[in-house]
Design a protein around this motif. Structure first.
Motif, mmCIF file in Angstrom:
data_model
loop_
_atom_site.group_PDB
_atom_site.id
_atom_site.type_symbol
_atom_site.label_atom_id
_atom_site.label_comp_id
_atom_site.label_asym_id
_atom_site.label_seq_id
_atom_site.Cartn_x
_atom_site.Cartn_y
_atom_site.Cartn_z
ATOM 1 N N TYR A 89 0.812 -1.212 0.000
ATOM 2 C CA TYR A 89 0.000 0.000 0.000
ATOM 3 C C TYR A 89 0.851 1.271 0.000
ATOM 4 C CZ TYR A 89 -3.804 3.195 1.050
ATOM 5 O OH TYR A 89 -4.707 4.213 0.982
ATOM 6 N N TYR A 90 1.889 1.270 0.798
ATOM 7 C CA TYR A 90 2.713 2.473 0.929
ATOM 8 C C TYR A 90 3.931 2.449 0.013
ATOM 9 C CZ TYR A 90 -0.303 3.435 4.868
ATOM 10 O OH TYR A 90 -1.400 3.684 5.635
ATOM 11 N N GLY A 91 4.023 1.380 -0.795
ATOM 12 C CA GLY A 91 5.084 1.328 -1.806
ATOM 13 C C GLY A 91 6.484 1.152 -1.250
ATOM 14 N N ASN A 92 6.574 0.764 0.014
ATOM 15 C CA ASN A 92 7.903 0.709 0.641
ATOM 16 C C ASN A 92 8.535 -0.669 0.657
ATOM 17 O OD1 ASN A 92 5.857 -0.004 2.586
ATOM 18 N ND2 ASN A 92 7.478 -0.030 4.128
#
Lengths: 683, 683
Positions: free
Chosen positions: B489-492
């Motif tokens: 979701y946060y692309g991390n």
């Protein structure tokens, strides 16, 4: 040591009487002058930072070149404070004129978390009923709450809470005994703390619960080592002594050493700041400016576990906590050998009083091995000269990690930045048999250390023979012409392909290891008389990973500086912080700092003008058990090397250890120099 | 120093009586035994090399694990010689059995150029009438021929001459005075020398002539510095002493230090060879094998100027001259500080007699700064431990350049290779105002230093808990799932992407700086009990330029090993030299060494078997005036780091400089350790 201490006291006394250098950090007296002026006007405030507002460059450059006949820039304090109502205030106080110059409310931002802000949280979580309940669920009874610890972090950015409330997230741990490493006992939930109310407002609880780790402690204390594997007994001492003292001189905060001159600043945020770096060039018989200012301006440590709430782990250790504030007092741990000169650091505390970190900065010399050597194979005539380096360092502790920052000056004109990472991995709980899914490593039973990057942003304000500089990207490139062609018959042609950056958008550049990419800071107005190339310093940096969080991700948006290895901007007073002035709880919309400045003027000329080069470098860390329970120091380094700056090797005048010429060999004469050191016999 | 010397003598005496380790280099006695055996059978020979034939691994491994109950492998000399008729002979002589095992003519090859081969050329060129004529043309009268010098290089490969005649090219210089640096006075023509006939057979003369340089000397001799800029007088001594001696023990040529054990070999070609490297792991209470053999196996220095005959400048300094043969006697220049243990090197000379380079290898310890540190921000409880390193080094002079090679062992289980490049740039003549066309830099008036690369090939024979190892390429990679997706979701998300090499073609891999690419040497048969990942050592190398000469170019063909950063082959006895056994005058058709071995069996299994990793690394050097007249040492380094090899930080048992626990802080007790050194008070 006594002599050093006396020298230090003497230098402090001198500092107090004589007016400070315009770039000297604020003294305790100045800090308290500023806060008492504000107290009169504004009443009670919670201070976040009281630091030197560095004078505008246009004012300072004339003073630096002729301090005796130039008006000294005013001393101004740059202040961040929070009102009792929670309003963030930014202001300037003139210490020279003893008046408040500006005082403004800055809405929608949160200034960094101070050590005092951090210290309170643990006491609050231990008493919070919701935390006590969560502890009970995973196996810690209420009567053991004194064994519960937390590392409070900034919250990063959590869209559920925005940035109107000042928040921290409490990474939770447990210690069976106060001397056990808590990182072996991470707790699985994460309380959210409101710094203004000083209370827990929410707890993030994972779907899968992880009872507190049952593994035995994994400690590095003296007692635990003595009682288990025992200490090594076969390390004989190496004594490093400087019987005649150090080779540098300290005047105020200006260090002179081996033709170098550098002013050593320090602030709460960047830690060490090096200003007005010059080199006395014997060949030109002139003091030549090299860098106006060098500092670590920002960093970000993104963690790679996508599961909530781990995305919040991406600390900006400088912008969100302050590398200066977190600096170790080196009197509490002996970190260097030889004759050391220390400098203290002075900061404001929450109440507005000055406080001192003793021995915050260490300045010392080290032997640097062979500086140069050549033997003539015909006759074994030889010269060998040993090098020396000057190291200006500090160490800061960001909760679990330590960063040891070494600014190193070399006799050959190179400046090196070395960073050693040590301390302890950030850890999270895992159940027996749980899959890390590749986002981390089980470094000890029940201990999951997540993948992460350490990305530092080095701010270089070059001053290569003057402020008007140009940045070139330099790639090793094959020459034109295929194998067999007239121009490149043997296919061996190669050259340095130089790409000139004329505006900030062009200058956003990535690293390319295959071309040995470097970046040159040139003064195009001055050519080396021999090579006819512009005088320059080259950035040689090889630890340059790409930012791994994806484009448009939270970290990508917040840490704009980390999107590229190099950004270049036109110099502008006050543009110091590449992720913005107030970093905690920024959403990244818009991206503060560098992206903001570049977007404002994307085609601004950056050739042959006053520019700043921002370099992001670092490492990607996939933990392994040998990093635990405390990490052997992992070094990383980069160099700023003179290229076409000098007309010849600038350290030929360092006395050799041994030298014998062909004529001396032929005549059976012995060489000169001495067997042990490069000083005594020759000069 | 006296004590060290006595220790050294004692160890030599021991060596002479007790039978040597099977990997000990041939002694002078053994060398002369071999040549006298051959002399009886073959008559007069010109010796090129008489060196240890390392025993087959299948024979040696059992002996290493149980020397007392295993038959010791025979001592065999590996010999290269040239007959008076110019035939190249390869052979083996058993010293154990005192007999010649094999003796064969190898047609179409040229063995390396020895120091004796090199020394003769200068005397020949000075007397050659064609050379005298060329000198006259560019301004050197015949009576000044004693001022003419040459650096004889192998010819590389010149298609006009092929490889049936043994050739050198003479890079020509002039010295106004014997103590002037000749590199300021390069001559523009290049004689070709026939080593067998000992005469000049051709001269390459450029179309544009360049009269001898008229610039004043640019020297680094003591006299020249004293008479010009003068020596620095402000360097105070740093004394490094080891009052209790060194922390390592030497038994024969096996060094034991800080849990490490390593056998130090040496040969004429690779210089230092490290064998049977093990680490005593306290946690397992076992000696664990790490590397079977480490060495620099080859290197190539291609120059980037496409104009004839500069394409011939691409020396294979190890394969064409021998890093051992060119090794400096460190008694002729004091290169290290502290307590040094030296080892000599013994070689054959042309006539078949043994000769000794005194103090060829230096073994010493150095302080290594902070090994690990952590401070608890709550209470300033702290541990800080200093590190130590063991350095095994030699320095070799390849005509103009020096290579300082440091094999460094660390207490945390890491092995580091550091190379410092110093010495003098290869230079060529240029006329006033002549354009370098980007292929070089005018480093001094009339002196053109051409672009070049230094590409080293590190041969790693891993033995990670046994010989059956697997190599993985490891890249830092973004996780799947776009920003906003449930999984990321946060692309991390990011992880270590591992690519297993199953055959040598797959394993031909290049460097990628953007993914922080590393290579792991794993033992898949043994998992770390905590991380469940295979025990491994990781190659961390960041100075990995691409080979710049083009595909199918002369250098590309001859230096097959340099086409990729990593090659992996199945171990095979005798496959030591990645550019072939006899390197001079190879045409590259076919490419010798690595390409040959891989082509012979491209799909051979290299997973979970005995493998060798070949790593090419180095730098691309675009000269600048500060590199002249002698280069400040340019360092480059790489690391072999344990990953998932140990169950915890293996150096926790190094006594700390200072340690104080939270309980001690709370109780007001002082910590333990001492302010200056990590030995005395604690143990």
């Amino acid at each position: 040591m006594v002599l050093d201490r006396l020298k230090q006291i003497a230098s402090q006394v001198t500092n107090t009487i004589s007016p400070p250098h315009p770039l000297d950090p604020l003294s305790s007296l100045e800090i308290e002058t500023a806060t008492s002026l504000l107290r009169k006007e504004q009443g009670q405030l919670y201070y976040n930072a009281v630091t030197l507002l560095e004078p505008p460059k246009a004012q300072l450059l004339p003073w630096l070149s002729d301090p005796d006949h130039t008006e000294k820039p005013h001393r101004i304090a740059d202040i961040v404070a929070i009102t009792p109502e929670g309003k963030v205030m930014d202001g300037h106080v003139s210490l020279t004129e003893a008046k408040v110059l500006s005082w403004e409310h800055t809405p929608g931002v949160q200034p960094l978390i101070t050590m005092e802000d951090l210290q309170i949280v643990e006491h609050v979580v231990r008493k919070d009923s919701k935390v006590i309940e969560q502890c009970r669920i995973i196996g810690i009874p209420a009567e053991d709450m004194h064994k519960v610890y937390c590392d409070p972090w900034t919250i990063g950015y959590d869209e559920r809470f925005g940035n109107s409330v000042r928040l921290q997230q409490a990474l939770m741990y447990y210690r069976p005994h106060p001397d056990n490493s808590q990182y072996t006992y991470p707790l699985d939930f994460c309380p959210i703390y409101d710094s203004n109310k000083q209370e827990i407002i929410h707890i993030d609880v994972p779907k899968i619960r992880r009872p507190v780790n049952q593994a035995p402690p994994n400690d590095y204390t003296v007692k635990s080592i003595q009682e288990s594997i025992g200490y090594r007994t076969d390390i004989k001492p190496i004594d490093i002594t400087q019987p005649e003292g150090v080779s540098f001189t300290v005047k105020g905060r200006t260090i002179e050493w081996q033709n170098w001159s550098v002013h050593v600043g320090f602030n709460y945020r960047e830690g060490i700041v090096l200003n007005n770096i010059t080199y006395f060039d014997k060949a030109e018989n002139a003091v030549r400016p090299v860098f106006y200012r060098l500092s670590l301006a920002e960093m970000v440590v993104p963690y790679g576990n996508p599961e909530r709430p781990h995305q919040r782990k991406h600390a900006f250790d400088l912008g969100e906590y302050g590398g200066g504030y977190m600096t170790n007092s080196l009197s509490l741990g002996c970190d260097c050998k030889g004759s050391i000169h220390y400098m203290d650091a002075e900061f404001v505390n929450r109440a507005g009083a000055a406080q001192v970190i003793k021995n915050a900065i260490c300045i010392h010399e080290e032997d640097a091995g062979i500086l140069f050597k050549h033997t003539d194979f015909r006759d074994d005539s030889v010269i060998v000269t040993r090098g020396r380096k000057l190291i200006i360092s500090h160490i800061f502790t960001a909760a679990n990690y330590e960063y040891c920052v070494y600014w190193i000056f070399h006799q050959d004109g190179a400046v090196q930045l070395e960073i050693k990472l040590t301390g302890i991995l950030n850890t999270y709980a895992m159940n027996p048999g749980e899959d890390t899914k590749g986002w981390g490593t089980e470094v000890y039973p029940g201990v999951n250390a997540h993948n992460h990057q350490h990305l530092f942003c080095l701010r270089i304000d070059p001053n290569i023979d003057g402020p008007n500089n140009t940045i070139f990207q330099v790639d090793a490139a094959q020459g034109p012409g295929e194998v067999g062609s007239e121009e490149n018959y043997y296919g061996n042609a190669f050259y340095a392909k130089k790409t000139k950056f004329t505006n900030p958008v062009e200058a956003m550049s990535d690293y390319d290891g295959s071309t040995s990419r470097t970046w040159e800071m040139c003064n195009e107005n001055k050519l080396n008389p021999y090579s006819k190339k512009p005088v320059s310093y080259k950035l040689v940096s090889r630890e340059v990973p790409a930012l791994l969080p994806k484009k448009d991700s939270l970290v990508w948006k917040r840490a704009g500086f980390a999107r590229h290895a190099v950004h270049v901007t036109k110099y502008s007073d006050g543009d110091f912080y590449p992720a913005g002035r107030h970093v905690p709880q920024t959403s990244g919309e818009p991206s503060r700092g560098l992206p903001e400045w570049i977007e404002a003027n994307p085609t601004e000329n950056i050739a042959n003008t006053d520019v700043v080069l921002w370099h992001t470098f670092g490492i990607t860390h996939f933990p392994s058990p040998e990093d635990y329970p405390v990490m052997p120091a992992e070094p990383m380094t980069l160099l700023l090397r003179p290229r076409n700056f000098f007309v010849r090797n600038p350290c030929l005048d360092v006395p050799p250890s041994y030298a014998r010429t062909p004529a001396e060999v032929a005549a059976g004469k012995s060489g000169c120099g001495c067997g042990k050191d490069n000083v005594s016999k020759l000069v």
